[in-house]
Each structure stands twice: as structure tokens, then as C-alpha cells.
Design a protein around this motif. Sequence first.
Motif, PDB file in Angstrom:
ATOM      1  N   LEU A  14     -23.495  30.153  14.643  1.00  0.00           N
ATOM      2  CA  LEU A  14     -24.495  29.956  15.694  1.00  0.00           C
ATOM      3  C   LEU A  14     -24.362  28.546  16.281  1.00  0.00           C
ATOM      4  CD1 LEU A  14     -26.977  31.106  17.194  1.00  0.00           C
ATOM      5  CD2 LEU A  14     -28.405  30.106  15.407  1.00  0.00           C
ATOM      6  N   ASN A  15     -24.237  28.466  17.593  1.00  0.00           N
ATOM      7  CA  ASN A  15     -24.138  27.171  18.276  1.00  0.00           C
ATOM      8  C   ASN A  15     -25.560  26.631  18.478  1.00  0.00           C
ATOM      9  OD1 ASN A  15     -23.589  24.958  19.844  1.00  0.00           O
ATOM     10  ND2 ASN A  15     -22.176  26.029  21.229  1.00  0.00           N
ATOM     11  N   VAL A  16     -25.958  25.702  17.609  1.00  0.00           N
ATOM     12  CA  VAL A  16     -27.327  25.194  17.665  1.00  0.00           C
ATOM     13  C   VAL A  16     -27.545  24.309  18.888  1.00  0.00           C
ATOM     14  CG1 VAL A  16     -27.685  25.326  15.184  1.00  0.00           C
ATOM     15  CG2 VAL A  16     -26.686  23.258  16.174  1.00  0.00           C
ATOM     16  N   PHE A  17     -26.482  23.754  19.471  1.00  0.00           N
ATOM     17  CA  PHE A  17     -26.645  22.913  20.654  1.00  0.00           C
ATOM     18  C   PHE A  17     -27.052  23.746  21.871  1.00  0.00           C
ATOM     19  CE2 PHE A  17     -23.730  20.485  17.970  1.00  0.00           C
ATOM     20  CZ  PHE A  17     -24.384  19.270  17.925  1.00  0.00           C
ATOM     21  N   VAL A  18     -26.602  24.992  21.910  1.00  0.00           N
ATOM     22  CA  VAL A  18     -26.972  25.885  23.013  1.00  0.00           C
ATOM     23  C   VAL A  18     -28.381  26.419  22.815  1.00  0.00           C
ATOM     24  CG1 VAL A  18     -26.399  28.038  24.207  1.00  0.00           C
ATOM     25  CG2 VAL A  18     -24.579  26.511  23.442  1.00  0.00           C
ATOM     26  N   VAL A  19     -28.720  26.746  21.578  1.00  0.00           N
ATOM     27  CA  VAL A  19     -30.029  27.315  21.288  1.00  0.00           C
ATOM     28  C   VAL A  19     -31.098  26.232  21.163  1.00  0.00           C
ATOM     29  CG1 VAL A  19     -31.344  28.732  19.645  1.00  0.00           C
ATOM     30  CG2 VAL A  19     -28.944  29.244  20.117  1.00  0.00           C
ATOM     31  N   GLY A  20     -30.716  25.051  20.687  1.00  0.00           N
ATOM     32  CA  GLY A  20     -31.684  24.023  20.344  1.00  0.00           C
ATOM     33  C   GLY A  20     -32.469  23.483  21.521  1.00  0.00           C
ATOM     34  N   ALA A  42     -35.357  22.547  11.196  1.00  0.00           N
ATOM     35  CA  ALA A  42     -35.048  23.974  11.124  1.00  0.00           C
ATOM     36  C   ALA A  42     -33.674  24.280  11.721  1.00  0.00           C
ATOM     37  CB  ALA A  42     -36.133  24.771  11.847  1.00  0.00           C
ATOM     38  N   LEU A  43     -33.352  23.632  12.837  1.00  0.00           N
ATOM     39  CA  LEU A  43     -32.032  23.848  13.441  1.00  0.00           C
ATOM     40  C   LEU A  43     -30.915  23.328  12.537  1.00  0.00           C
ATOM     41  CD1 LEU A  43     -32.762  22.939  17.184  1.00  0.00           C
ATOM     42  CD2 LEU A  43     -32.314  25.212  16.236  1.00  0.00           C
ATOM     43  N   GLY A  44     -31.179  22.219  11.847  1.00  0.00           N
ATOM     44  CA  GLY A  44     -30.178  21.711  10.911  1.00  0.00           C
ATOM     45  C   GLY A  44     -29.938  22.668   9.768  1.00  0.00           C
TER      46      GLY A  44
END
Length: 259
Positions: free
Chosen positions: A209-215, A198-200
Amino acid sequence: MLEAININSFPVFLLILVRVVAFFVTLPFFSYRTVPLPFKIGFSFFLAFIMFYTVDTSLVVVDEMYLFLVIKEALVGLLVGLIGYIIISAVQIAGGFIDFQMGFAIANVVDPQTGAQSPITGQYFYIFALLFLLSVDGHHLLIDGIVNSYQFVPIDSFIPFHNGNIAEFVIDAFNNMFLIAFQIAIPIVGCLFLVDVALGIIARTVPQLNVFVVGLPLKILVSFIAIFFFLSLYIVLVKYLFEMMFETMRGLMQLFGGA
């Protein structure tokens, strides 16, 4: 009572004591650092003293092979306890799989029971497993195993290491241990894999959106929720794990006895 103080019966008592002490050196729960050393020594001595009256003392002859009998007793205790410890380590391995997906792999903790580093989630699961073992009197079954071990491995016999079934049996035990570890970890790891997918997708559709911060926080939250829902399944797998541990220890003693 005269037999207990007879000097001729001391070699038999020494053989029994060596097996019991070696068994408690590697046995799960009893071998931990949190169990006081005087308790281990005293408990081993009195248990060996009780077991002494259940063994035929006429079977042991003190000759040039007696030293090999002592070594054999130590090997039987060490290897049977070690195979049980290896099987129960599936809980720690499953925790390592989960921590790797959660992002907790870098934050290992020192297990006060063994003195080694262990995964955080693995330590959490391991505490539950030990409490379950105590709640079903599993520690009594472990003691019963060493008491009845002479029915499988007589005191005057040697281990048939030339038997290839022993190596095959140990390899199968390793395979089953990793299989149970995978079964314990797969519900949480599967959920985290779906989160990664989903993050990908989000990273491709919303590049801002910075997925590394949210992930990372999202994966930790999903992991806790998944652990909460799958905890009952984990208890069922731990029950099967303990059944497999007792069967594996019994099977290894039968092979040591030449069965």
C-alpha cells in the motif's frame, strides 16, 4: 466653543491626534487595508476632537520638550496597538501549525486585510475570530481603550523605558500568545499525529500500500472532521484570547504610565 478655536490649544489637540492615529495604524481590525483610508483619518480626527475636552490642556507646555512629547504619543499608540495585534496573531500561528500537519503549508493565501501571506486554516479561523470580536462589540472596547488611555498614560508624562518590567511584560505576552496558539492547534494536530502513527503501522504491515497516496487525502478528511467537532472549543479559546488581549493592552498602558 472659543476654546476649540483657540490657537493655544492646538498643541494639545495635536498630541491627542498623534496618539489616536498611531493607535489605529497597528490596532487589530481598524488597521486593515479593507478599511478605507479617508475613514481612518476622519474617524481619528473626530475621536481626537471629542477626547480633547476630556484632557486638561494646562498640563502641556510648548517648549523644547514638546517634540519628545509628540514622539512619546506616537510610541504609546503604536506599541499598545501592536501588542494587541501580536496577541490576536495567535490564531494565524495556530493555523500554520495545523496546515503544516495537513499538507496545506505550501498553499498559503494572500490576506487582503494585511497584504501578507497567511495559512489557509489560519485565515479561516481568523475570519471567525473577527466575526466574534464584532458580535460582542469588541471594537467598541478597543475604541474605549484609547479614549481612557490618558487615565494610565497622562499627556504630559514620558514612558519610563528604564523600567525593566516593560520588557518582562512583553516577553510574558509573547509566551502567552504562543501558548494559546498551541491550545487552539493541539486538538487537530493531535488527531493528525495519530493518523501518522496509523499510517506508519499500515506501511509496515502492508508494504504494497502506497501510504503517500492514501495519507494526504486521509489527513485532510480527518482535519476537516476534527475542525468541525472542535469548533466550539475554538470559540471558547478565542474568547479567552480577546480577554487576554484587552488585559495585555491595559497592563502595557499602566506600565507606560509608571504604575
